[in-house]
Design an enzyme around this catalytic site. Structure first.
Site, PDB file in Angstrom:
ATOM      1  N   TYR A   1       0.059 -13.459   0.184  1.00  0.00           N
ATOM      2  CA  TYR A   1       0.565 -13.148  -1.161  1.00  0.00           C
ATOM      3  C   TYR A   1       1.819 -12.291  -1.070  1.00  0.00           C
ATOM      4  O   TYR A   1       2.080 -11.669  -0.041  1.00  0.00           O
ATOM      5  CB  TYR A   1      -0.497 -12.466  -2.039  1.00  0.00           C
ATOM      6  CG  TYR A   1      -1.146 -11.211  -1.515  1.00  0.00           C
ATOM      7  CD1 TYR A   1      -0.568  -9.959  -1.705  1.00  0.00           C
ATOM      8  CD2 TYR A   1      -2.373 -11.267  -0.853  1.00  0.00           C
ATOM      9  CE1 TYR A   1      -1.191  -8.806  -1.260  1.00  0.00           C
ATOM     10  CE2 TYR A   1      -3.001 -10.107  -0.389  1.00  0.00           C
ATOM     11  CZ  TYR A   1      -2.398  -8.889  -0.600  1.00  0.00           C
ATOM     12  OH  TYR A   1      -3.019  -7.739  -0.158  1.00  0.00           O
TER      13      TYR A   1
ATOM     14  N   ARG B   1       0.819  -1.224   0.000  1.00  0.00           N
ATOM     15  CA  ARG B   1       0.000   0.000   0.000  1.00  0.00           C
ATOM     16  C   ARG B   1       0.848   1.267   0.000  1.00  0.00           C
ATOM     17  O   ARG B   1       0.482   2.261  -0.608  1.00  0.00           O
ATOM     18  CB  ARG B   1      -0.943   0.009   1.207  1.00  0.00           C
ATOM     19  CG  ARG B   1      -2.143  -0.865   0.971  1.00  0.00           C
ATOM     20  CD  ARG B   1      -2.979  -0.989   2.216  1.00  0.00           C
ATOM     21  NE  ARG B   1      -4.037  -1.949   1.974  1.00  0.00           N
ATOM     22  CZ  ARG B   1      -5.313  -1.642   1.805  1.00  0.00           C
ATOM     23  NH1 ARG B   1      -5.706  -0.405   1.882  1.00  0.00           N
ATOM     24  NH2 ARG B   1      -6.211  -2.579   1.574  1.00  0.00           N
TER      25      ARG B   1
ATOM     26  N   ASP C   1     -15.032   4.056  -0.002  1.00  0.00           N
ATOM     27  CA  ASP C   1     -15.637   3.500   1.214  1.00  0.00           C
ATOM     28  C   ASP C   1     -16.611   4.470   1.884  1.00  0.00           C
ATOM     29  O   ASP C   1     -17.509   4.038   2.610  1.00  0.00           O
ATOM     30  CB  ASP C   1     -14.538   3.138   2.227  1.00  0.00           C
ATOM     31  CG  ASP C   1     -13.950   1.753   1.960  1.00  0.00           C
ATOM     32  OD1 ASP C   1     -14.334   1.117   0.972  1.00  0.00           O
ATOM     33  OD2 ASP C   1     -13.094   1.309   2.767  1.00  0.00           O
TER      34      ASP C   1
HETATM   35  C1  FAD Z   1      -7.980  -6.041   5.735  1.00  0.00           C
HETATM   36  C2  FAD Z   1      -8.356  -5.333   4.462  1.00  0.00           C
HETATM   37  C3  FAD Z   1      -7.855  -5.815   3.238  1.00  0.00           C
HETATM   38  C4  FAD Z   1      -8.237  -5.189   2.032  1.00  0.00           C
HETATM   39  N1  FAD Z   1      -7.752  -5.664   0.847  1.00  0.00           N
HETATM   40  C5  FAD Z   1      -8.140  -5.092  -0.320  1.00  0.00           C
HETATM   41  C6  FAD Z   1      -7.642  -5.575  -1.580  1.00  0.00           C
HETATM   42  O1  FAD Z   1      -6.813  -6.486  -1.634  1.00  0.00           O
HETATM   43  N2  FAD Z   1      -8.092  -4.973  -2.718  1.00  0.00           N
HETATM   44  C7  FAD Z   1      -8.994  -3.936  -2.705  1.00  0.00           C
HETATM   45  O2  FAD Z   1      -9.385  -3.446  -3.782  1.00  0.00           O
HETATM   46  N3  FAD Z   1      -9.464  -3.456  -1.525  1.00  0.00           N
HETATM   47  C8  FAD Z   1      -9.061  -4.004  -0.340  1.00  0.00           C
HETATM   48  N4  FAD Z   1      -9.511  -3.498   0.854  1.00  0.00           N
HETATM   49  C9  FAD Z   1     -10.435  -2.350   0.847  1.00  0.00           C
HETATM   50  C10 FAD Z   1      -9.684  -1.066   0.672  1.00  0.00           C
HETATM   51  O3  FAD Z   1      -8.619  -0.940   1.595  1.00  0.00           O
HETATM   52  C11 FAD Z   1     -10.634   0.119   0.847  1.00  0.00           C
HETATM   53  O4  FAD Z   1     -11.827  -0.125   0.155  1.00  0.00           O
HETATM   54  C12 FAD Z   1      -9.983   1.380   0.309  1.00  0.00           C
HETATM   55  O5  FAD Z   1      -8.849   1.727   1.066  1.00  0.00           O
HETATM   56  C13 FAD Z   1     -10.991   2.547   0.316  1.00  0.00           C
HETATM   57  O6  FAD Z   1     -10.338   3.694  -0.168  1.00  0.00           O
HETATM   58  P1  FAD Z   1     -10.904   5.138   0.223  1.00  0.00           P
HETATM   59  O7  FAD Z   1     -10.006   6.095  -0.473  1.00  0.00           O
HETATM   60  O8  FAD Z   1     -12.358   5.177  -0.029  1.00  0.00           O
HETATM   61  O9  FAD Z   1     -10.726   5.239   1.794  1.00  0.00           O
HETATM   62  P2  FAD Z   1      -9.395   5.186   2.695  1.00  0.00           P
HETATM   63  O10 FAD Z   1      -8.322   4.395   2.003  1.00  0.00           O
HETATM   64  O11 FAD Z   1      -9.842   4.720   4.034  1.00  0.00           O
HETATM   65  O12 FAD Z   1      -8.911   6.678   2.787  1.00  0.00           O
HETATM   66  C14 FAD Z   1      -9.615   7.663   3.511  1.00  0.00           C
HETATM   67  C15 FAD Z   1      -8.653   8.808   3.796  1.00  0.00           C
HETATM   68  O13 FAD Z   1      -9.395   9.901   4.327  1.00  0.00           O
HETATM   69  C16 FAD Z   1      -8.726  10.425   5.465  1.00  0.00           C
HETATM   70  N5  FAD Z   1      -9.781  11.052   6.297  1.00  0.00           N
HETATM   71  C17 FAD Z   1     -10.765  10.411   6.968  1.00  0.00           C
HETATM   72  N6  FAD Z   1     -11.587  11.313   7.569  1.00  0.00           N
HETATM   73  C18 FAD Z   1     -11.100  12.537   7.255  1.00  0.00           C
HETATM   74  C19 FAD Z   1     -11.541  13.877   7.556  1.00  0.00           C
HETATM   75  N7  FAD Z   1     -12.646  14.082   8.267  1.00  0.00           N
HETATM   76  N8  FAD Z   1     -10.810  14.914   7.098  1.00  0.00           N
HETATM   77  C20 FAD Z   1      -9.685  14.700   6.341  1.00  0.00           C
HETATM   78  N9  FAD Z   1      -9.233  13.457   6.027  1.00  0.00           N
HETATM   79  C21 FAD Z   1      -9.941  12.396   6.460  1.00  0.00           C
HETATM   80  C22 FAD Z   1      -8.065   9.217   6.092  1.00  0.00           C
HETATM   81  O14 FAD Z   1      -7.001   9.587   6.944  1.00  0.00           O
HETATM   82  C23 FAD Z   1      -7.610   8.463   4.845  1.00  0.00           C
HETATM   83  O15 FAD Z   1      -6.344   8.897   4.401  1.00  0.00           O
HETATM   84  C24 FAD Z   1      -9.132  -4.088   2.070  1.00  0.00           C
HETATM   85  C25 FAD Z   1      -9.601  -3.592   3.287  1.00  0.00           C
HETATM   86  C26 FAD Z   1      -9.206  -4.201   4.474  1.00  0.00           C
HETATM   87  C27 FAD Z   1      -9.748  -3.657   5.786  1.00  0.00           C
END
Ligand code: FAD
Length: 389
Positions: free
Chosen positions: A206, A106, A284
């Site tokens: 992996y 990551r 998410d």
């Molecule tokens: C154990 C595990 C394994 C996974 N494996 C996979 C995989 O192999 N392949 C895959 O496709 N997905 C996988 N996922 C899912 C994937 O990690 C998430 O779906 C993905 O990270 C979502 O991305 P995002 O940008 O929506 O949110 P996030 O990656 O959670 O990023 C959100 C960001 O917003 C910031 N933030 C939060 N609130 C605020 C605020 N109020 N103000 C300013 N900043 C804020 C946080 O600090 C963070 O940097 C896995 C998840 C888990 C838990």
């Protein structure tokens, strides 16, 4: 049509959206609550549908340099190591689905995204938490034409938009860690995406970083989780006890680990709203997706590209955001539901999971690759870069 965008969250979804919007001439600012961009979450699987977007954004070569391409996706019995299902990936994913299947650390993915975003002129503000929005966008920051909530599963913006749909603990926690390959006996861990399944728990192994590290994600059912944080440092001896008596690959891998982190796994039903005025949710924040299809980040990446494309081709922001919601909701809902069901499969519950546990299903060696890939067709063939608007 729009000239400026504010994005909350510099995670995978937020940074991908920033790049896609900036490449379409939008001036983008990203607000991230963390003091620095560090990804502690070990590895991530990037399936062909996600890779098609990342390649279209010009990231293919940089990702190829830090990736590991698995031979196959395999489900095994966690105790005996017997393979139930095996889907070939290496070389074949590109041919059948139009892009490779990669495993990436990551931190490497985040570095590649961040570099590209900065190169495209995106401004990233750290230590910048956003708490709420109003009709003009995010409170406390200079307003923009478009505001995007990419603030992850615990999204405050999603909670404000959908106050009666709170996030819920699923009764499952995930342990994540990585072990240098050089610290393990040669060939201990197969060069596949392997799910080692068992009753009420499973572990996925992996390689990442070109094969230099072995990543693992272990999931355990736990109804009495009292920790309210999203992630915390875990106790390795607890994890080793949970998988005591499992296949020697797993026990030796965990014995060689030096650090592990824990994620509590949260979920939400389909959200009523993704869009409110000029504010749109992404990744998410709009559709938390359990990790059991390895598709949460892939959905955030697809969202990001389609949102930017909608904004670029539609004549009003209203129409762009409506089209974005219509295009993305059915697909993300389908993936959320498939991921929930896979917990049964991996934890030997339900009819398919029960069959697996009794080892009556052994398709590892008897299915031709095309047929073995059939369940993934809708997911991996999808090409967000070729959507007809
Ligand atoms: C154990 C595990 C394994 C996974 N494996 C996979 C995989 O192999 N392949 C895959 O496709 N997905 C996988 N996922 C899912 C994937 O990690 C998430 O779906 C993905 O990270 C979502 O991305 P995002 O940008 O929506 O949110 P996030 O990656 O959670 O990023 C959100 C960001 O917003 C910031 N933030 C939060 N609130 C605020 C605020 N109020 N103000 C300013 N900043 C804020 C946080 O600090 C963070 O940097 C896995 C998840 C888990 C838990």
């Amino acid at each position: 049509m729009i000239r400026t965008a504010n994005i909350v969250g510099a995670g995978i979804g937020g940074l991908t959206a920033a790049i896609a919007l900036a490449q379409r001439g939008v001036h983008v600012r990203v607000f991230e609550q963390a003091p620095e961009l560090l990804e502690v979450g070990a590895g991530i699987q990037l399936s062909p549908n996600a890779m098609k977007v990342l390649i279209a954004l010009g990231l293919g070569e940089a990702l190829h340099e830090v990736a590991f391409e698995p031979n196959s996706a395999v489900i095994k019995n966690g105790h005996s190591g017997k393979a139930y299902v095996s889907v070939p990936l290496k070389g074949i994913a590109s041919r059948v689905f139009g892009a490779p299947y990669y495993h990436i650390h990551r931190a490497d993915l985040q570095a590649v995204l961040q570099n590209k975003a900065l190169e495209a002129g995106v401004e990233i503000a750290l230590n910048a938490r956003v708490e709420s929005y109003d009709e003009a966008g995010f409170s406390c920051v200079e307003r923009a034409d478009l505001s995007v909530g990419a603030d992850g599963v615990g999204s405050v913006l999603s909670a404000q938009m959908n106050p009666d749909q709170p996030v819920q603990f699923t009764g499952q926690i995930a342990w994540r860690g990585a072990v240098p390959t050089a610290h393990l006996p040669t060939g201990l861990v197969p060069p596949d995406a392997t799910v080692w399944s068992g009753s009420g728990k499973h572990i996925v192994t992996y390689y990442v970083r070109g094969g230099d590290l072995v990543n693992f994600v272990a999931v355990e059912e736990k109804s009495n989780w009292a920790d309210t944080s999203w992630t915390s440092q875990g106790d390795l001896s607890d994890l080793q006890n949970v998988f005591d008596g499992w296949h020697s690959t797993i026990t030796m891998l965990l014995a060689a680990s030096t650090q592990v982190n824990i994620w509590a796994l949260y979920d939400k039903p389909e959200l009523k709203k993704w869009v409110d005025g000029s504010v749109a949710l992404l990744g998410d924040a709009g559709h938390p997706t359990l990790p059991f299809m390895a598709q949460g980040a892939a959905m955030a990446i697809e969202d990001a590209y389609i949102l930017a494309q909608c904004v670029a081709v539609k004549s009003t922001l209203n129409e762009a955001l409506r089209t974005y919601e219509i295009l993305r909701k059915p697909r993300t809902k389908m993936l959320q539901s498939k991921a929930r069901k896979n917990a049964d499969l991996f934890h030997s519950r339900g009819s398919f999971g029960g069959l697996l546990s009794k080892a009556k299903l052994n398709v590892a060696r008897c299915l031709p690759s095309k047929l073995a890939m059939f369940p993934f067709n809708d997911i991996y063939k999808y090409d967000a870069t070729k959507i007809d608007f």
